[in-house]
Design a protein around this motif. Structure first.
Motif, PDB file in Angstrom:
ATOM      1  N   GLY A 278       0.822  -1.208   0.000  1.00  0.00           N
ATOM      2  CA  GLY A 278       0.000   0.000   0.000  1.00  0.00           C
ATOM      3  C   GLY A 278       0.853   1.255   0.000  1.00  0.00           C
ATOM      4  N   GLU A 279       0.194   2.373  -0.227  1.00  0.00           N
ATOM      5  CA  GLU A 279       0.838   3.694  -0.215  1.00  0.00           C
ATOM      6  C   GLU A 279       0.095   4.571   0.773  1.00  0.00           C
ATOM      7  OE1 GLU A 279       0.832   7.719  -2.962  1.00  0.00           O
ATOM      8  OE2 GLU A 279       0.468   5.779  -3.919  1.00  0.00           O
ATOM      9  N   THR A 280       0.827   5.190   1.702  1.00  0.00           N
ATOM     10  CA  THR A 280       0.229   6.113   2.649  1.00  0.00           C
ATOM     11  C   THR A 280       0.997   7.429   2.587  1.00  0.00           C
ATOM     12  OG1 THR A 280      -0.309   4.261   4.109  1.00  0.00           O
ATOM     13  CG2 THR A 280      -0.493   6.476   5.033  1.00  0.00           C
ATOM     14  N   VAL A 281       0.498   8.346   1.792  1.00  0.00           N
ATOM     15  CA  VAL A 281       1.106   9.668   1.680  1.00  0.00           C
ATOM     16  C   VAL A 281       0.074  10.676   2.148  1.00  0.00           C
ATOM     17  CG1 VAL A 281       2.146  11.392   0.170  1.00  0.00           C
ATOM     18  CG2 VAL A 281       2.585   8.964  -0.232  1.00  0.00           C
ATOM     19  N   MET A 282       0.358  11.349   3.247  1.00  0.00           N
ATOM     20  CA  MET A 282      -0.575  12.310   3.829  1.00  0.00           C
ATOM     21  C   MET A 282      -0.026  13.720   3.622  1.00  0.00           C
ATOM     22  SD  MET A 282      -1.594  10.324   7.352  1.00  0.00           S
ATOM     23  CE  MET A 282      -2.888  11.519   7.703  1.00  0.00           C
ATOM     24  N   SER A 283      -0.863  14.585   3.073  1.00  0.00           N
ATOM     25  CA  SER A 283      -0.424  15.955   2.799  1.00  0.00           C
ATOM     26  C   SER A 283      -1.217  16.944   3.639  1.00  0.00           C
ATOM     27  CB  SER A 283      -0.583  16.272   1.308  1.00  0.00           C
ATOM     28  OG  SER A 283      -1.940  16.189   0.903  1.00  0.00           O
ATOM     29  N   ARG A 331       6.092   4.482  -5.297  1.00  0.00           N
ATOM     30  CA  ARG A 331       5.348   4.747  -4.058  1.00  0.00           C
ATOM     31  C   ARG A 331       4.803   3.493  -3.397  1.00  0.00           C
ATOM     32  NH1 ARG A 331       3.110   8.566  -7.530  1.00  0.00           N
ATOM     33  NH2 ARG A 331       1.082   7.526  -7.432  1.00  0.00           N
ATOM     34  N   GLU A 332       5.042   2.307  -3.968  1.00  0.00           N
ATOM     35  CA  GLU A 332       4.564   1.083  -3.322  1.00  0.00           C
ATOM     36  C   GLU A 332       5.286   0.903  -1.986  1.00  0.00           C
ATOM     37  OE1 GLU A 332       3.838  -2.907  -5.395  1.00  0.00           O
ATOM     38  OE2 GLU A 332       5.510  -3.359  -4.057  1.00  0.00           O
ATOM     39  N   GLY A 333       4.517   0.743  -0.932  1.00  0.00           N
ATOM     40  CA  GLY A 333       5.092   0.570   0.400  1.00  0.00           C
ATOM     41  C   GLY A 333       5.574   1.860   1.036  1.00  0.00           C
ATOM     42  N   LEU A 334       5.298   3.000   0.415  1.00  0.00           N
ATOM     43  CA  LEU A 334       5.790   4.277   0.923  1.00  0.00           C
ATOM     44  C   LEU A 334       4.848   4.853   1.981  1.00  0.00           C
ATOM     45  CD1 LEU A 334       7.742   6.738   0.740  1.00  0.00           C
ATOM     46  CD2 LEU A 334       6.236   7.638  -1.057  1.00  0.00           C
ATOM     47  N   SER A 335       5.420   5.285   3.084  1.00  0.00           N
ATOM     48  CA  SER A 335       4.706   6.097   4.069  1.00  0.00           C
ATOM     49  C   SER A 335       5.385   7.459   4.099  1.00  0.00           C
ATOM     50  CB  SER A 335       4.750   5.463   5.460  1.00  0.00           C
ATOM     51  OG  SER A 335       4.008   4.256   5.482  1.00  0.00           O
ATOM     52  N   ALA A 336       4.620   8.520   3.935  1.00  0.00           N
ATOM     53  CA  ALA A 336       5.216   9.852   3.871  1.00  0.00           C
ATOM     54  C   ALA A 336       4.242  10.893   4.403  1.00  0.00           C
ATOM     55  CB  ALA A 336       5.612  10.192   2.438  1.00  0.00           C
ATOM     56  N   VAL A 337       4.802  11.966   4.926  1.00  0.00           N
ATOM     57  CA  VAL A 337       4.024  13.129   5.345  1.00  0.00           C
ATOM     58  C   VAL A 337       4.619  14.346   4.659  1.00  0.00           C
ATOM     59  CG1 VAL A 337       3.350  14.625   7.261  1.00  0.00           C
ATOM     60  CG2 VAL A 337       3.373  12.143   7.567  1.00  0.00           C
ATOM     61  N   VAL A 338       3.772  15.084   3.950  1.00  0.00           N
ATOM     62  CA  VAL A 338       4.179  16.324   3.283  1.00  0.00           C
ATOM     63  C   VAL A 338       3.422  17.454   3.970  1.00  0.00           C
ATOM     64  CG1 VAL A 338       4.260  17.588   1.103  1.00  0.00           C
ATOM     65  CG2 VAL A 338       4.457  15.092   1.098  1.00  0.00           C
ATOM     66  N   ALA A 390      11.038  -0.726  -5.846  1.00  0.00           N
ATOM     67  CA  ALA A 390      10.271  -0.123  -6.934  1.00  0.00           C
ATOM     68  C   ALA A 390      10.325  -0.991  -8.192  1.00  0.00           C
ATOM     69  CB  ALA A 390      10.787   1.282  -7.224  1.00  0.00           C
ATOM     70  N   SER A 391      11.480  -1.590  -8.468  1.00  0.00           N
ATOM     71  CA  SER A 391      11.616  -2.457  -9.650  1.00  0.00           C
ATOM     72  C   SER A 391      10.721  -3.687  -9.537  1.00  0.00           C
ATOM     73  CB  SER A 391      13.077  -2.893  -9.810  1.00  0.00           C
ATOM     74  OG  SER A 391      13.913  -1.777 -10.051  1.00  0.00           O
ATOM     75  N   SER A 392      10.643  -4.256  -8.330  1.00  0.00           N
ATOM     76  CA  SER A 392       9.755  -5.405  -8.109  1.00  0.00           C
ATOM     77  C   SER A 392       8.299  -5.008  -8.322  1.00  0.00           C
ATOM     78  CB  SER A 392       9.939  -5.955  -6.694  1.00  0.00           C
ATOM     79  OG  SER A 392      11.247  -6.451  -6.516  1.00  0.00           O
TER      80      SER A 392
END
Length: 650
Positions: A278-283, A331-338, A390-392
């Protein structure tokens, strides 16, 4: 004398009503707080707390106390400068009274009082006042404590001095108006999640939440020296990390010196990859969550994709013949806060769901490009792990696409060839139609017989749907059950998803009222959350609420349908034990079509729960904890929420 009612031809100025002051808020509260449900109720607290947080952003507030009292009133205390109490130059009354009773009155319209602020329209605290049956405000300024009292927006007690003060600050206590709200009972967890989020976004700001409604008051304190770095750690807690990056990558930047005030801003970004899919990017913009993203999120996504592709090319990980990695791969597996702070943010609408300030896009791009490129150069081991992840993802995406194309060639995904078990409806306008997802052929048969064939479609599922949280997209989208679901809905998934192609604007999950039914619900919700999140955000996903019992007086053919254990206990408490019988519905298949229709499918009688994501961080943690691979996290979740269980089959 009553004026004669006019006809359409006589429509004139008498028909135009002008709502003065806070009357408009009470007449149309949804315009200001979203709804009069529990969501709108909690929004009142956020409005008051946001004012205190603005004081923190301005550098004057270090601590905020939020208390839920036994009568469900709320007190918010801060140690900021205190709302001004001097006479307002235009209104000639105390400025405190102006702030509490006049819409669009605040210190956020120029940059003198607040360089950065979440409140822009000056409606927050006055809206809270309008929708409270009582509100008391105290201000500590200039060595004195000033107090005013209001009721439903009107001044009850003029400003007066009630004592001497040390320091400065504002205290607001309000009682939500039960004439306005469907419920006036606050949920501790909802407030807890929001207060924790605000503490993450404002480094070193202490927020204390207290619930006095229990015998032993519950107190939780939030203060994070790491700010959004601690936020990303929280999002990834319990997950396997990629590249052994124990501490999230952090970067920050600001506008160049000399930039016009309206084009100045600051950027903070923290990010970290986990082994999930999953992708969890919170802005956020000025502490306001922007679920629809905007310019800051566009800048982030563009930069991160470009930097990782450039690095992969430079290091020879991507060969000349290889295609670039796509944004979804990176962004697969990415957790981020912007998180951005800007002096004059331009949001799209009062809901502030999307940031439109265009200058933030290049500012975020430069900050992330410079910061991430530097990190990758200085940490080659971690950089290679990120690129390999990312390549996988790219290989899985390509395999999934080939599988979908192969399926199309067989005709299974063409609109002319809908799933064989789908009993479609005759109306083609998606705004008027609804799809019931039911478990098993038995319930499916009853639902097909009960439905309104013109507007209601039925899709029976065989067995449990795949847990998509534990598998990659290729395996998830190869599942026959998921393919049938995607085909019936019509939107596609992944990079092909298009909500405009949704064949129904109500997707209703209708499962048995037992543990298996609850499991199927959470599996379906996990799928929608991971692969069709815009459907949730658009309000298209619902959960049916079939009755648990039928209470039937002896000798009568029809009884009363009851939906909770508490309601049953209330109904039977005064009845002689032998005067009634109770039927417990464990499965939808136990109802005949007529019963299923009148209790669960008939629009006038049924109860539907609309799904929405109120707190993105809490939703992400819940999905990860419940459906992920970490058994210990799931055990903790179950133990902490066991008291909320609606039923148990033992």
């Amino acid at each position: 004398m009553a004026r004669k009612k006019t006809s359409n031809a006589e429509y004139d100025g008498h028909e135009i009503k002008i709502l003065e002051g806070l009357e408009a808020v009470r007449k149309r509260p949804g315009m200001y707080i979203g709804s009069t449900s529990a969501s709108g109720l909690h929004h009142l607290v956020y409005e008051v707390v946001d004012n205190s947080v603005d004081e923190a952003l301005a550098g004057f507030c270090t601590k905020i106390n939020v208390t839920i009292h036994p009568d469900n009133s709320i007190t918010v205390v801060d140690n900021g400068r205190g709302i001004p109490v001097d006479k307002h130059p235009q209104r000639k009354i105390p400025t405190l009274e102006v702030v509490l009773t006049v819409l669009h009155a605040g210190g956020k319209f120029d940059n003198s009082a607040y360089k950065v602020s979440g409140g822009l329209h000056g409606v927050g605290i006055s809206v809270v006042n309008a929708l409270s049956k009582r509100l008391v405000v105290q201000v500590k300024r200039d060595g004195s404590i000033y107090e005013m009292e209001f009721s439903r927006g009107a001044t009850v007690e003029k400003m007066k001095v009630v004592g001497k003060a040390k320091g400065t600050g504002t205290t607001v206590t309000f009682w939500p108006d039960d004439e306005i709200f469907e419920t006036t009972s606050f949920d501790f967890e909802t407030l807890r999640n929001r207060m924790q989020e605000m503490a993450f976004l404002n480094r070193n700001l202490k927020i204390v939440l207290t619930d006095e409604r229990e015998l032993a008051p519950r107190v939780e304190e939030f203060c994070y020296s790491g700010g959004i770095v601690d936020f990303v750690k929280f999002l990834n807690d319990g997950k396997e990390l990629v590249g052994d990056i124990k501490t999230p990558i952090y970067m920050s930047g600001r506008s160049e010196e000399g930039a016009p005030v309206e084009r100045t801003g600051e950027v903070e970004v923290a990010l970290q990859w986990n082994a999930g899919y999953g992708e969890t990017v919170m802005s956020f913009a000025n502490n306001i969550y922007t679920p629809e993203g905007g310019m800051h999120l566009e800048g982030f996504r563009t930069a991160i994709t470009r930097v990782i592709n450039d690095y992969a090319r430079k290091q020879g990980i991507l060969k000349d013949k290889d295609k670039n990695l796509e944004g979804s791969d990176v962004r697969e597996g990415l957790s981020a806060v912007v998180s951005v702070k800007l002096a004059d943010p331009q949001f799209e609408g009062q809901t502030k769901a999307k940031l439109g300030s265009s200058f933030m896009r290049p500012l975020v791009m430069k900050t992330v490009s410079d910061g991430l490129a530097e990190y990758l150069e200085e940490h080659p081991k971690q950089a290679r792990a990120i690129v390999n992840k990312a390549s996988s993802a790219a290989k899985a995406r390509q395999a999934a696409r080939k599988a979908r194309e192969a399926t199309r060639r067989k005709g299974l995904l063409e609109s002319a060839s809908l799933p064989g078990k789908l009993a479609d409806c005759s109306v083609r306008d998606p705004a008027m139609t609804e799809l019931f997802i039911v478990e098993g052929d038995s319930a499916g048969g009853s639902a097909k017989m009960a439905r309104d064939r013109s507007t209601q479609a039925i899709l029976p599922l065989r067995g449990k749907i795949l847990n998509v949280e534990r598998v990659g997209p290729h395996r998830a989208l190869s599942s026959d059950t998921i393919q049938s679901l995607v085909t019936a809905i019509g939107t596609g998934v992944g990079d092909e998803f298009n909500i405009e192609k949704a064949r129904y604007h109500k997707i209703i999950i209708m499962t048995d009222a037992d543990v298996d039914g609850a499991h199927i619900r959470i599996l379906l919700l996990t799928f929608f959350y991971r692969y069709m999140r815009p459907m949730i955000d658009a309000g298209y996903i619902y959960i049916a609420q079939p009755p648990l019992f039928q209470l039937k007086p002896k000798g009568r053919r029809k009884g009363t349908y009851i939906y909770t254990d508490e309601e049953l206990a209330e109904q039977v408490k005064d009845l002689p034990p032998k005067s009634y019988s109770v039927q417990r519905y464990k499965g939808l298949g136990e109802m005949d079509p007529e019963q299923l229709w009148e209790t669960t499918m008939e629009p006038k009688n049924r109860i539907l729960l609309q799904c929405h994501v109120e707190d993105a961080a809490a939703a992400e943690r819940a999905v990860s904890d419940l459906m992920g691979t970490q058994v210990e996290r799931r055990k903790e979740f179950i133990q902490s929420h066991a008291k909320d269980a609606r039923f148990l089959d033992i």
